[in-house]
Design an enzyme around this catalytic site. Structure first.
Site, PDB file in Angstrom:
ATOM      1  CD  GLU A 134       7.109 -12.408   2.250  1.00 52.40           C
ATOM      2  OE1 GLU A 134       6.997 -12.732   1.046  1.00 52.40           O
ATOM      3  OE2 GLU A 134       6.103 -12.085   2.851  1.00 52.40           O
ATOM      4  CD  GLU A 187       4.299  -9.085  -0.381  1.00 52.42           C
ATOM      5  OE1 GLU A 187       5.549  -9.281  -0.592  1.00 52.42           O
ATOM      6  OE2 GLU A 187       3.300  -9.260  -0.923  1.00 52.42           O
TER       7      GLU A 187
END
Ligand code: BG6
Length: 476
Positions: free
Chosen positions: A374, A182
């Site tokens: 995710e 991320e």
């Protein structure tokens, strides 16, 4: 029944990260990392955001990463549970400070390498493909204290040495890699995202984007090294995904949403397309930023990734007036609360169609294979009188999101696989809680670190096993 068939080689599995699962924070020669300094409780946010400098541990605070769920000692039991569910892929991260305890050593720590070799061999024993993140929210603390972390260009050298060590040491065991988890989250959570702590009065935007430039250079070099070491290596970037919807059809809101999209995607644009996008110039100008580049940087950035991975929990909403409605901060990204969707117990939006929208947007933009690494529902699980956990709410969430993936595949998009987040309950990154659970497997541990750490299969365990066995056809 899902209408779209998943490809035969679609990878099904789950994900976790070293800092939220392993524990053993000083074992096997491991050094301290950023996340080891982030306490549970009142100071957590200030430390995570880089507003409060915390370079020493305090005896009056509890640090959830120190023991986490003890995956460091229990990984064999945990991998066996994943194999029982039929996983064909397992995403985890390597703790940089297990291999380089301080980060600037010239030689790696053999105990760290031995641990990860054993872990990846355990996955291979069950034909589970490891998908490995090199840096998931844990920079060695020494690099923060001595060098200022990613604000310093020297980090590129430290990171690429570490990356090369991983590619060499685990060659033949791991072929799917992600560089930075991320990467866009460093804009919102700078200390946990990139080890950044701010000095009073400095232009924080300048610091963050310069640090990001260093990460982008490090990521591109690591990608090149991975390909040189083994052309079979597949390297991906990783986005905290979720499109920004305009809060209304007012042109000003649509423009605001476009700006937010660009801010979110800027780093992935670089990693996937090999150069800064044209809008970067005006974004930097508006924020008063000047990126210091070294000669040859533009050439280096051309080493783009093989695939684009992303997390998806919720879509977001933007308006020209960010005070136009209630806000929600799903995944630390500020958003207006969307009145058309439900939210989780933690206020994160639940928007399965938003996943299809996100997947389509990413593929339209990058034309590279995508990997959803995710996704999941953080919820409180209460064992019933028999000690069983009937997490139908989690099953419902996952079912709709898997359907949305199927729909996106039907839209013609090459999706490589799905690793649902926190396949075994682990420490929440945002709040440090254990009670925010994502897993198919329950871990007996509470927010204060009490509990036996025993593992127990939830109802969703059996459901996901069936989903995998039917290659996504049986979602009932
Ligand atoms: C992602 C992170 O941001 O979201 C994970 O990559 C994190 O590390 C996950 O755990 C869910 O967030 P949280 O705060 O519920 O753990």
């Amino acid at each position: 029944m899902s209408l779209t068939k998943f490809p035969k080689d679609f990878l099904w599995g789950g994900a976790l990260a070293a800092n939220q699962a392993e524990g053993g924070y000083r074992e096997g020669g491991k050094g301290l990392t950023t996340v080891d300094m982030i306490p549970h409780g009142a100071s957590r946010m200030a430390v995570k955001l880089g507003q409060e400098k915390r370079f020493t541990l305090r005896s009056d605070e509890y640090y959830p990463s120190h023991d986490a769920i003890d995956f460091y000692h229990r990984y064999k039991e945990d991998i066996a549970l994943m194999a029982e569910m039929g996983f064909t892929v397992f995403r985890t991260s390597i703790a940089w400070s297990r291999l380089y305890p301080k980060g600037d050593e010239r030689e790696p720590n053999p105990e760290g390498i031995a641990f990860y070799r054993a872990l990846f061999e355990e996955c291979r024993k069950y034909q589970i493909e490891p998908l490995v993140t090199l840096c998931h929210f844990d920079v060695p603390l020494h690099l923060v204290v001595e060098y200022g972390s990613w604000r310093n260009r020297q980090m590129v050298e430290f990171f690429t040495r570490y990356a090369r060590t991983c590619f060499e040491a685990f060659d033949g065991l791991v072929k799917c890699w992600l560089t930075f988890n991320e990467i866009n989250i460093m804009l919102h959570s700078p200390f946990s995202g990139a080890g950044l702590v701010f000095e009073t009065g400095e232009n924080q935007e300048q610091v963050k984007y310069q640090a990001a430039h260093h990460e982008l250079i490090a990521s591109a070099l690591a990608t090149r090294i991975a390909h040189e070491i083994n052309p079979r290596n597949q390297v991906g970037c990783m986005l905290a995904g979720g499109n920004f919807y305009p809060y209304s059809c007012k042109p000003e809101d649509v423009w605001a949403a476009l700006q937010k999209e660009r801010e979110n995607l800027l780093f992935i644009d670089v990693q996937a397309r090999g150069a800064y996008p044209s809008y970067a110039a005006s974004l930097f100008r508006d924020k008063g930023i000047q990126i210091v580049k070294a000669a040859g940087d533009d050439e280096i950035l051309k080493h783009s990734v093989d695939f684009v991975s992303f997390s998806y929990y919720a879509s977001r909403c933007a308006s020209a007036d960010m005070n136009a409605g209630n806000t929600s901060a799903a995944n630390v990204v500020k958003s207006l609360r969307n009145p058309h969707i439900e939210v989780s117990e933690w206020g994160w939006g639940i928007d399965p169609l938003g996943l299809r929208i996100t997947i389509n947007t990413l593929y339209d933009r990058y034309q590279k294979p995508l990997f959803l690494v995710e996704n999941g529902l953080g919820a409180v699980d209460e064992p019933n009188d028999q000690g069983e956990i009937e997490d139908d709410y989690r099953i419902a969430y996952l079912r709709e999101h898997i359907r949305a993936m199927g729909d996106a595949i039907g839209d013609g998009i090459p999706l490589m696989g799905y690793t649902s987040w926190g396949c075994i309950d682990l420490v929440a990154a945002s709040t440090g809680e254990m009670s925010k659970r994502y897993g198919f497997v329950y871990v007996d541990r509470d927010d204060a670190g009490r509990g036996t750490l025993a593992r127990r299969r939830k109802k969703s365990f059996w459901w996901y096993k069936k989903v995998i066995a039917s290659n996504g056809e049986d979602l009932a």
